[in-house]
Design a protein around this motif. Structure first.
Motif, PDB file in Angstrom:
ATOM      1  N   ARG A   5      -5.241  -2.045   7.184  1.00 15.76           N
ATOM      2  CA  ARG A   5      -5.834  -1.100   6.429  1.00 15.76           C
ATOM      3  C   ARG A   5      -6.744  -1.541   5.349  1.00 15.76           C
ATOM      4  O   ARG A   5      -6.109  -2.444   4.610  1.00 15.76           O
ATOM      5  CB  ARG A   5      -4.948  -0.020   6.254  1.00 15.76           C
ATOM      6  CG  ARG A   5      -4.456   0.853   7.353  1.00 15.76           C
ATOM      7  CD  ARG A   5      -3.383   1.817   7.112  1.00 15.76           C
ATOM      8  NE  ARG A   5      -3.585   2.669   5.936  1.00 15.76           N
ATOM      9  CZ  ARG A   5      -3.323   3.851   5.648  1.00 15.76           C
ATOM     10  NH1 ARG A   5      -2.586   4.606   6.447  1.00 15.76           N
ATOM     11  NH2 ARG A   5      -3.534   4.355   4.410  1.00 15.76           N
ATOM     12  N   LYS A   6      -7.711  -0.757   5.019  1.00 17.47           N
ATOM     13  CA  LYS A   6      -8.590  -1.248   3.851  1.00 17.47           C
ATOM     14  C   LYS A   6      -7.740  -1.194   2.692  1.00 17.47           C
ATOM     15  O   LYS A   6      -7.971  -1.843   1.519  1.00 17.47           O
ATOM     16  CB  LYS A   6      -9.741  -0.070   3.746  1.00 17.47           C
ATOM     17  CG  LYS A   6     -10.831  -0.561   4.823  1.00 17.47           C
ATOM     18  CD  LYS A   6     -12.060   0.106   4.739  1.00 17.47           C
ATOM     19  CE  LYS A   6     -13.339   0.076   5.622  1.00 17.47           C
ATOM     20  NZ  LYS A   6     -14.488   0.850   5.511  1.00 17.47           N
ATOM     21  N   ASP A   7      -6.822  -0.166   2.425  1.00 12.74           N
ATOM     22  CA  ASP A   7      -6.136  -0.042   1.089  1.00 12.74           C
ATOM     23  C   ASP A   7      -4.911  -0.957   1.248  1.00 12.74           C
ATOM     24  O   ASP A   7      -4.083  -1.004   0.226  1.00 12.74           O
ATOM     25  CB  ASP A   7      -5.747   1.390   0.879  1.00 12.74           C
ATOM     26  CG  ASP A   7      -4.522   1.894   2.147  1.00 12.74           C
ATOM     27  OD1 ASP A   7      -4.842   1.178   3.216  1.00 12.74           O
ATOM     28  OD2 ASP A   7      -4.280   2.880   1.842  1.00 12.74           O
ATOM     29  N   THR A   8      -4.652  -1.774   2.185  1.00 11.18           N
ATOM     30  CA  THR A   8      -3.516  -2.690   2.093  1.00 11.18           C
ATOM     31  C   THR A   8      -3.896  -3.918   1.338  1.00 11.18           C
ATOM     32  O   THR A   8      -4.870  -4.487   1.554  1.00 11.18           O
ATOM     33  CB  THR A   8      -2.960  -3.022   3.619  1.00 11.18           C
ATOM     34  OG1 THR A   8      -2.746  -1.909   4.316  1.00 11.18           O
ATOM     35  CG2 THR A   8      -2.142  -4.098   3.675  1.00 11.18           C
ATOM     36  N   LYS A   9      -2.947  -4.232   0.397  1.00 11.06           N
ATOM     37  CA  LYS A   9      -3.147  -5.565  -0.368  1.00 11.06           C
ATOM     38  C   LYS A   9      -2.212  -6.600  -0.335  1.00 11.06           C
ATOM     39  O   LYS A   9      -0.990  -6.053   0.196  1.00 11.06           O
ATOM     40  CB  LYS A   9      -3.395  -5.072  -1.912  1.00 11.06           C
ATOM     41  CG  LYS A   9      -4.282  -4.076  -2.501  1.00 11.06           C
ATOM     42  CD  LYS A   9      -4.185  -3.806  -3.702  1.00 11.06           C
ATOM     43  CE  LYS A   9      -5.490  -2.797  -4.142  1.00 11.06           C
ATOM     44  NZ  LYS A   9      -5.487  -2.458  -5.476  1.00 11.06           N
ATOM     45  N   SER A  66       0.780  -1.175  -0.152  1.00 11.40           N
ATOM     46  CA  SER A  66      -0.055  -0.058  -0.015  1.00 11.40           C
ATOM     47  C   SER A  66       0.892   1.172  -0.139  1.00 11.40           C
ATOM     48  O   SER A  66       2.141   1.092   0.221  1.00 11.40           O
ATOM     49  CB  SER A  66      -0.926  -0.073   1.353  1.00 11.40           C
ATOM     50  OG  SER A  66      -0.254   0.269   2.352  1.00 11.40           O
ATOM     51  N   GLU A  67       0.460   2.591  -0.324  1.00 15.16           N
ATOM     52  CA  GLU A  67       1.080   3.605  -0.557  1.00 15.16           C
ATOM     53  C   GLU A  67       1.761   4.105   0.891  1.00 15.16           C
ATOM     54  O   GLU A  67       2.879   4.383   0.811  1.00 15.16           O
ATOM     55  CB  GLU A  67       0.338   4.985  -1.032  1.00 15.16           C
ATOM     56  CG  GLU A  67       1.132   5.882  -1.180  1.00 15.16           C
ATOM     57  CD  GLU A  67       1.696   5.791  -2.716  1.00 15.16           C
ATOM     58  OE1 GLU A  67       3.114   6.286  -2.847  1.00 15.16           O
ATOM     59  OE2 GLU A  67       1.639   4.816  -3.516  1.00 15.16           O
ATOM     60  N   HIS A  68       0.944   3.842   2.004  1.00 12.26           N
ATOM     61  CA  HIS A  68       1.705   4.422   3.275  1.00 12.26           C
ATOM     62  C   HIS A  68       2.981   3.128   3.709  1.00 12.26           C
ATOM     63  O   HIS A  68       3.743   3.643   4.439  1.00 12.26           O
ATOM     64  CB  HIS A  68       0.636   4.431   4.361  1.00 12.26           C
ATOM     65  CG  HIS A  68       0.326   2.890   5.075  1.00 12.26           C
ATOM     66  ND1 HIS A  68      -0.489   1.924   4.387  1.00 12.26           N
ATOM     67  CD2 HIS A  68       0.591   2.255   6.118  1.00 12.26           C
ATOM     68  CE1 HIS A  68      -0.666   0.960   5.054  1.00 12.26           C
ATOM     69  NE2 HIS A  68      -0.018   1.074   6.169  1.00 12.26           N
ATOM     70  N   THR A  84       0.666  -4.726  10.060  1.00 13.66           N
ATOM     71  CA  THR A  84       0.206  -3.740   8.960  1.00 13.66           C
ATOM     72  C   THR A  84      -1.295  -3.112   9.635  1.00 13.66           C
ATOM     73  O   THR A  84      -1.560  -1.963   8.873  1.00 13.66           O
ATOM     74  CB  THR A  84       0.103  -4.017   7.858  1.00 13.66           C
ATOM     75  OG1 THR A  84      -0.803  -5.065   7.721  1.00 13.66           O
ATOM     76  CG2 THR A  84       1.554  -4.650   7.253  1.00 13.66           C
ATOM     77  N   HIS A 107       6.854  -5.258   6.324  1.00 10.20           N
ATOM     78  CA  HIS A 107       5.831  -5.617   5.533  1.00 10.20           C
ATOM     79  C   HIS A 107       6.197  -6.676   4.402  1.00 10.20           C
ATOM     80  O   HIS A 107       5.294  -7.058   3.469  1.00 10.20           O
ATOM     81  CB  HIS A 107       5.180  -4.379   4.628  1.00 10.20           C
ATOM     82  CG  HIS A 107       6.138  -3.835   3.556  1.00 10.20           C
ATOM     83  ND1 HIS A 107       7.257  -2.798   4.413  1.00 10.20           N
ATOM     84  CD2 HIS A 107       6.307  -3.844   2.440  1.00 10.20           C
ATOM     85  CE1 HIS A 107       7.940  -2.631   3.206  1.00 10.20           C
ATOM     86  NE2 HIS A 107       7.315  -2.874   1.956  1.00 10.20           N
TER      87      HIS A 107
END
Length: 333
Positions: free
Chosen positions: A181-185, A145-147, A178, A156
């Motif tokens: 988060r919802k944006d974590t793939k 993810s971006e973060h 991590t 990660h």
């Protein structure tokens, strides 16, 4: 008078008139030149520093233009027609543009001889275990993810997973670290050889047209603006110059006794990406990152791309060849 001297001199002349405040713009240069020369015949600047800076740029450009330019490599192994068909099919379904799927990115890069390492997106422990079995184990589990890209303090990536039990442990630990988060793939990938991680990008700049950029991957390079740029089409020497122009380039050439990486492979990727961008103005963005480069080649671990309809307002390629790539950290737009 200055214009007359300039015509007889083999040296460039620039001027600056510190006492010209209040002189009308349309009269300033002709009047101060004695009225015999047209406006702009001798470049005039507001301050000596500006004049010297302009001369320095002229000298820099002259040296760049006079250097050996290298050769364009044969594109016989590029499947340009297949790449154009792929882009055309995507835009037929999404006329306003679209982000390419994983399979489409693989296919696009393969058209230009760039092998993208296979990865499998997973959403649960069970899917992660199944992916490890499909790839034959000795895999990594990554959270993307971006973060996380700019957080070296967060682990990660879980490496060297050899079986389902280890994958289950890796999933539990990684999802906990991590924060899910919802944006974590999450995705599973085979273990690649260790090396220096680098980044390639192509884009369509409003001013310069097609651009290829290169730099080391990671937050330090991003914060320092340590990237080099080239305007396709690019020769082998253009690609070599892009690599050597990085402040962090010594890390690729055996800095402090470390093993030098396969720089020829990096040059080859730059040339191939430049050919792709030159052929396909519809590619609005393509990021090839991270790429692990080592002594015996490279492994492209991830990529994303976006295509949009092209107005094809580019200038001719030989005109673009006259544009010197921007120095590191310069704004291109």
């Amino acid at each position: 008078m200055l214009a007359a001297v300039g015509e007889q001199s083999d040296k460039p002349i620039v001027s600056t008139f510190l006492g010209s405040e209040g002189v009308p713009v349309l009269l300033r240069v002709p009047d101060l030149l004695g009225g015999s020369a047209g406006r702009g015949s001798v470049p005039s600047y507001a301050a000596p520093e500006s004049a010297v800076r302009a001369l320095a740029r002229v000298v820099n450009y002259s040296e760049w233009a006079a250097r050996e330019h290298g050769e364009f490599r044969s594109s016989d192994n590029h499947r340009t027609g297949d790449a154009r068909a792929l882009v055309r099919d995507v835009l037929a379904v999404a006329p306003r543009g679209a982000i390419l799927s994983t399979e489409q990115v693989h296919a696009l890069l393969a058209c230009y001889g760039i092998d993208l390492w296979t990865w499998i997106n997973v959403h649960s422990r069970e899917e992660a275990i199944a992916a490890g079995e499909r790839l034959g184990w000795d895999v990594v589990l990554k959270a993307g993810s971006e973060h996380l890209r700019s957080r070296p303090d967060i682990a990660h990536i879980w490496r060297g997973i050899a079986n389902g039990e280890e994958m289950g442990e890796a999933w539990d630990q990684l999802t906990n670290w991590t924060g899910m988060r919802k944006d974590t793939k999450f995705f599973v990938q085979r273990v690649a050889a260790e090396g220096v991680q680098v980044s390639f990008s192509v884009t369509e700049d409003p001013l310069f047209g097609p651009l290829v950029s290169f730099g080391l991957a990671g937050a330090p390079s991003e914060l320092m603006g340590d990237r080099s740029y080239g305007i396709p089409p690019l020769t082998d020497l253009d690609a070599e110059s892009m690599i050597r122009n990085l402040r962090s380039a010594p890390l690729l050439y055996g800095y402090r006794g470390s093993e030098a990486v396969d720089v020829d492979a990096l040059q080859d990727v730059i040339v191939r990406l430049a050919a792709m961008k030159d052929d396909l103005p519809e590619i609005a963005e393509l990021d090839l990152e991270p790429v692990a480069v080592h002594a015996n080649g490279f492994t492209a671990l991830s990529a994303r791309a976006k295509v949009i309809p092209s107005a094809d307002r580019r200038g001719e390629w030989y005109v673009r060849r006259l544009s010197q790539p921007a120095p590191m950290g310069d704004t291109l737009a």
